[in-house]
Design an enzyme around this catalytic site. Structure first.
Site, mmCIF file in Angstrom:
data_model
loop_
_atom_site.group_PDB
_atom_site.id
_atom_site.type_symbol
_atom_site.label_atom_id
_atom_site.label_comp_id
_atom_site.label_asym_id
_atom_site.label_seq_id
_atom_site.Cartn_x
_atom_site.Cartn_y
_atom_site.Cartn_z
ATOM 1 N N ASP A 61 34.854 43.389 29.396
ATOM 2 C CA ASP A 61 35.063 42.711 30.444
ATOM 3 C C ASP A 61 34.728 41.305 30.299
ATOM 4 O O ASP A 61 34.584 40.776 29.169
ATOM 5 C CB ASP A 61 33.826 43.603 31.571
ATOM 6 C CG ASP A 61 34.218 43.327 32.835
ATOM 7 O OD1 ASP A 61 35.009 42.424 33.218
ATOM 8 O OD2 ASP A 61 33.894 44.067 33.598
ATOM 9 N N GLU A 75 40.216 42.269 29.982
ATOM 10 C CA GLU A 75 40.096 41.506 31.434
ATOM 11 C C GLU A 75 40.123 40.023 31.032
ATOM 12 O O GLU A 75 39.748 39.243 32.001
ATOM 13 C CB GLU A 75 38.774 42.122 31.925
ATOM 14 C CG GLU A 75 38.597 43.271 32.042
ATOM 15 C CD GLU A 75 38.262 43.997 33.345
ATOM 16 O OE1 GLU A 75 38.044 43.278 34.255
ATOM 17 O OE2 GLU A 75 38.222 45.255 33.449
ATOM 18 N N TRP A 76 40.951 39.659 30.019
ATOM 19 C CA TRP A 76 41.037 38.090 29.745
ATOM 20 C C TRP A 76 41.978 37.429 30.717
ATOM 21 O O TRP A 76 41.513 36.448 31.465
ATOM 22 C CB TRP A 76 41.456 38.197 28.305
ATOM 23 C CG TRP A 76 42.065 36.844 27.828
ATOM 24 C CD1 TRP A 76 42.156 35.694 28.403
ATOM 25 C CD2 TRP A 76 42.576 36.656 26.504
ATOM 26 N NE1 TRP A 76 42.793 34.973 27.535
ATOM 27 C CE2 TRP A 76 42.724 35.311 26.085
ATOM 28 C CE3 TRP A 76 42.649 37.651 25.536
ATOM 29 C CZ2 TRP A 76 43.341 34.929 24.993
ATOM 30 C CZ3 TRP A 76 43.374 36.937 24.239
ATOM 31 C CH2 TRP A 76 43.552 35.580 24.165
ATOM 32 N N ASP A 124 39.713 43.698 40.563
ATOM 33 C CA ASP A 124 39.138 45.028 40.779
ATOM 34 C C ASP A 124 39.900 45.629 42.146
ATOM 35 O O ASP A 124 39.889 45.301 43.153
ATOM 36 C CB ASP A 124 37.724 45.153 40.916
ATOM 37 C CG ASP A 124 36.947 45.002 39.708
ATOM 38 O OD1 ASP A 124 37.540 44.525 38.717
ATOM 39 O OD2 ASP A 124 35.724 45.257 39.583
#
Ligand SMILES: *[C@@H]1O[C@H](CO)[C@@H](O)[C@H](O)[C@H]1NC(C)=O
Ligand SMILES: *[C@@H]1O[C@H](CO)[C@@H](O)[C@H](O)[C@H]1NC(C)=O
Ligand SMILES: *[C@@H]1O[C@H](CO)[C@@H](O)[C@H](O)[C@H]1NC(C)=O
Ligand SMILES: *[C@@H]1O[C@H](CO)[C@@H](O)[C@H](O)[C@H]1NC(C)=O
Length: 403
Positions: free
Chosen positions: A155, A187-188, A216
């Protein structure tokens, strides 16, 4: 040698991470959307984030057809950690909720013929404020390898966005150095986007096996529509960069949860299949509705999602509030097509499109099959039109094969 050959063949080469993993989009189960950060094992023992939850899901995935359909990774998300590292600076799980430790849980999942995914964060803390990996990338990579981890969701909370590239690259480097193939889920790109920066999808796909590119997903139709718009706009041409080894990730499937209608569940499964997205169920498999389960196990849709050509679908045209997507699939010259009726109310509507606008080849005839049922719908000439009927917020999905 490989590069040279593909160059000679005139095929454009996408530089994807070469760790042998994610040759097709990963399939599995991830706890976040459905179970969040439920810590209350005292009052809610069956639903809290604990080893028990992941063991029960692994049991069901192995025993009730999911594994046979291709679902493989059982994945932990945030909130599994103890609030501090151990005296050697290593990560440790919460001792009450994971009393046997992560190695034992990984062993259990492996004993079911499945793979085990874990969650950490590139920053100093996870999004839920548990210890993050920053400053400990090498130690954590080694720890994960020792535990037998097969996938890392990494994350992007609690770090300066300028440090994303360095952090994600370093962790990728240390994962590789462990010698254990660990699918690297990043999640870059969405981290950059959320900080108002441009995502460099090329850079992400050189380092990661999957690339989250939208915020999300929640168990709400509006949330699906928001992500649909990201994919329809394809800002930065992220769809062009995906392929075997590296896939774009629009987040979890909420099929079987609380908010989507049956048509909307079909729409999520169809779009995720067209996009070559990871299929990560986030649902309580102990009490899923039979229709939702059948949809998650649908062979025709999974075959499109896992198509070996690995070319994500794209918007072919938008007519009269129908968004029409096509994706090249095997056998050669075949096309998967989704007709998404974006109208939120009203009654089912028909849409007719001439075959020559849907295919790139020039075969004289095409066999049309319904992807949901596998049944043959028609045999159409290149100049004939295909007509389908689609419910509001629903889809029709067909495969067109040269006949
Ligand atoms: C590490 O990277 C090399 C070079 O890309 C690759 O050949 C190898 O398979 C990778 N190993 C692991 C365990 O990821
Ligand atoms: C994006 O990343 C690639 C690969 O690392 C690099 O060559 C390129 O210069 C980067 N583009 C931008 C705009 O920073
Ligand atoms: C995306 O692709 C389109 C056409 O395929 C091109 O015109 C555009 O410049 C590309 N944009 C980026 C950011 O690469
Ligand atoms: C709408 O499409 C369906 C399915 O192709 C077809 O059976 C029906 O006749 C069509 N209705 C109209 C009014 O065109």
């Amino acid at each position: 040698m490989m590069k040279l050959l593909t160059f000679i063949a005139g095929v454009s080469v996408v530089a994807a991470l070469d760790n042998g993993l994610a040759r097709t989009p990963p399939m599995g189960w991830l706890s976040w959307e459905r179970f969040r950060c439920n810590l209350d094992c005292k009052n809610d023992p069956d639903n809290c984030i604990s080893e028990n939850l992941y063991m029960r899901m692994a049991d069901i995935i192995a025993a009730e057809g999911y594994k046979d359909a291709g679902y493989q990774y059982v994945c932990v998300d945030d909130c599994w950690l103890a609030k501090s590292r151990d005296s050697n600076g290593r990560l440790q799980p919460d001792p009450d909720r994971f009393p046997h430790g992560m190695k034992a849980l990984a062993d259990y999942v492996h004993s079911k013929g499945l793979k085990f995914g874990i969650y950490e964060d590139v920053g100093s803390e996870t999004c839920a404020r548990y210890p993050g990996s920053r400053g400990h990338y090498q130690t954590d990579a080694l720890t994960f390898a020792e535990w037998g981890i097969d996938l890392l969701k990494f994350d992007g909370c609690n770090i300066k966005p300028e440090d994303f590239a360095e952090g994600y690259s370093e962790m990728g480097f240390y994962l590789n150095k462990t010698g254990r193939p660990i699918l690297y889920s990043c999640e870059w790109a969405i981290g950059d986007i959320m900080h108002g920066r441009k995502a460099n999808y090329t850079a992400v796909m050189e380092i990661c096996n999957t690339c989250r590119n939208a915020i999300d997903l929640n168990d709400q139709w509006e949330s699906i529509v928001r992500i649909f718009n990201v994919y329809a706009k394809d800002v930065g041409n992220f769809s062009k960069i995906a392929g075997p080894g590296g896939w774009n990730d629009p987040d979890e499937l909420v099929i079987g949860d609380f908010s989507l209608s049956p048509d909307q569940e079909r729409t999520q499964m169809a779009l995720w299949s067209m996009w070559a997205a990871p299929l990560l169920m986030s649902v309580d498999l102990r009490n899923i509705r039979p229709e939702s389960k059948n949809l998650l196990l649908n062979k025709g849709l999974i075959a499109v999602n896992q198509d070996p050509l690995g070319v994500p679908g794209s918007v072919r045209m938008t007519i009269d509030q129908f968004s029409i997507w096509t994706r090249p699939v095997i056998p050669k010259g075949s096309v998967a097509t989704v007709f998404f009726n974006q109208q939120t109310g009203g009654t089912p509507r028909n849409i007719s499109v001439p075959m020559y606008l849907l295919v790139d080849g020039t075969a004289s005839h095409y066999l049309i099959t319904d992807t949901f049922t596998g049944s043959k719908l028609a045999r159409l000439a290149y100049l004939q039109s295909l007509t389908v009927r689609v419910n509001p917020t629903g889809v029709a999905m067909v495969k067109m094969t040269p006949a």
